[in-house]
Scaffold this motif. Structure first.
Motif, PDB file in Angstrom:
ATOM      1  N   ASP A 158     108.257  -8.348  33.888  1.00 56.28           N
ATOM      2  CA  ASP A 158     108.052  -7.402  32.790  1.00 56.28           C
ATOM      3  C   ASP A 158     107.399  -8.121  31.610  1.00 56.28           C
ATOM      4  OD1 ASP A 158     109.540  -5.821  34.473  1.00 56.28           O
ATOM      5  OD2 ASP A 158     111.195  -5.490  33.075  1.00 56.28           O
ATOM      6  N   ASN A 159     106.505  -7.409  30.910  1.00 62.41           N
ATOM      7  CA  ASN A 159     105.938  -7.905  29.642  1.00 62.41           C
ATOM      8  C   ASN A 159     105.362  -9.312  29.778  1.00 62.41           C
ATOM      9  OD1 ASN A 159     106.942  -5.538  28.157  1.00 62.41           O
ATOM     10  ND2 ASN A 159     108.948  -6.472  28.434  1.00 62.41           N
ATOM     11  N   LYS A 188     102.282  -6.959  28.403  1.00 62.46           N
ATOM     12  CA  LYS A 188     102.969  -7.292  27.163  1.00 62.46           C
ATOM     13  C   LYS A 188     102.812  -6.144  26.167  1.00 62.46           C
ATOM     14  CE  LYS A 188     102.047 -12.275  27.569  1.00 62.46           C
ATOM     15  NZ  LYS A 188     101.370 -13.456  26.945  1.00 62.46           N
ATOM     16  N   ARG A 189     103.670  -6.083  25.187  1.00 60.03           N
ATOM     17  CA  ARG A 189     103.507  -5.082  24.137  1.00 60.03           C
ATOM     18  C   ARG A 189     102.178  -5.328  23.423  1.00 60.03           C
ATOM     19  NH1 ARG A 189     108.820  -6.404  24.556  1.00 60.03           N
ATOM     20  NH2 ARG A 189     110.286  -4.660  24.796  1.00 60.03           N
TER      21      ARG A 189
END
Length: 285
Positions: A158-159, A188-189
């Motif tokens: 994740d991310n 990623k954000r």
């Protein structure tokens, strides 16, 4: 219908006066957008800076399929690859000329392991690339020296990725939005998925050409296949042609999404619909 209107509003011009943008679903003005590509060969070939290799080049041998033609005299990129590279440079703040260089720690995942854009990115630290070799392999497994990934079940954390690249890939799977959701997970954000797909600007809904029913393929339209660099003698099935509803579906998943209709002859990008899409994961997600 609100998503359809948002899709029309989503097309924005890039910040260079050589680019033009029009709302989706409207035909481009003939004098601005229609090219007679036949003369763009030999001494009359286009010239400028190739966004893939970043070098001065000629763009030659356009055909009646402009997306897949018009080779760069240096890196042999064709029009669609230059559309992708153009959007990458713009959205990532890279200069027009020179190699594709990214900040330290920047992680790129490309869903192909062939062609000119891949070759230009190979020396980038943090560069990841893969192909899909079949359901018999596990995500992340190496197959003949290349990584296997299923976009519906990626092996990445994740991310973990800043930029995902896919060029005419999403139409070749029975559930493309499951793949988009998985890409959203690994981004990623603030990361983005820059991609191309076959897109009908005047189509409100996606055209579902085939679907899986109890494990069997049911064809709703005449079978269509695109070339497959992994299996050049077979081709790969087209499941979906995307329409304006794609914008709504991606927003429902959680993306901020825009589309760019790029017109940059001095970068070898021509043709009436040079469409690249940018799905960004919000920073606060």
């Amino acid at each position: 219908m609100r998503f359809i209107q948002k899709a029309v509003d989503a097309f924005r011009p890039l910040a260079d006066p050589s680019h033009r943008s029009i709302p989706v679903g409207l035909r481009p003005a003939r004098r601005q957008w229609t090219f007679d590509l036949a003369p763009l060969t030999g001494e009359s070939a286009l010239s400028g800076i190739c966004p893939v290799c970043g070098k001065r080049a000629k763009f030659d041998e356009f055909t009646d399929n402009p997306r897949e033609s018009g080779r760069c005299s240096n890196c042999q990129s064709f029009n669609r690859q230059r559309q992708m590279a153009h959007a990458i440079r713009k959205q990532c703040g890279l200069p027009k000329a020179g190699p594709l260089r990214f900040p330290e720690g920047f992680v790129i995942y490309n869903t192909e392991t062939t062609a000119s854009l891949h070759l230009q990115l190979l020396q980038t630290p943090g560069y990841l690339c893969s192909e899909y070799f079949g359901d018999e392999y596990e995500p992340g497994q190496m197959v003949d020296g290349r990584r296997h990934e299923d976009l519906r079940h990626l092996s990445f954390e994740d991310n973990s990725i800043d930029l995902v690249l896919s060029s005419d890939v999403m139409e070749h799977m029975p559930d493309p939005y499951a793949a988009h959701l998985e890409i959203l997970r690994v981004l990623k954000r603030g990361g983005r998925h820059i991609f191309t797909v076959p897109f009908g600007p005047s189509m409100q809904e996606d055209q579902i050409r085939a679907k899986l029913v109890d494990g069997d393929i049911v064809y709703l339209e005449e079978k269509a296949f695109h070339g497959d660099p992994v299996r050049p003698n077979e081709g790969v099935l087209v499941w979906t042609i995307f329409g304006l509803a794609m914008f709504g579906r991606l927003r429902e998943l959680g993306f901020d999404v825009k589309g760019w209709n790029i017109f940059a002859p001095n970068e070898g990008v021509v043709g009436p619909w040079s469409l690249v899409f940018d799905a960004r994961k919000p920073i606060d997600q």
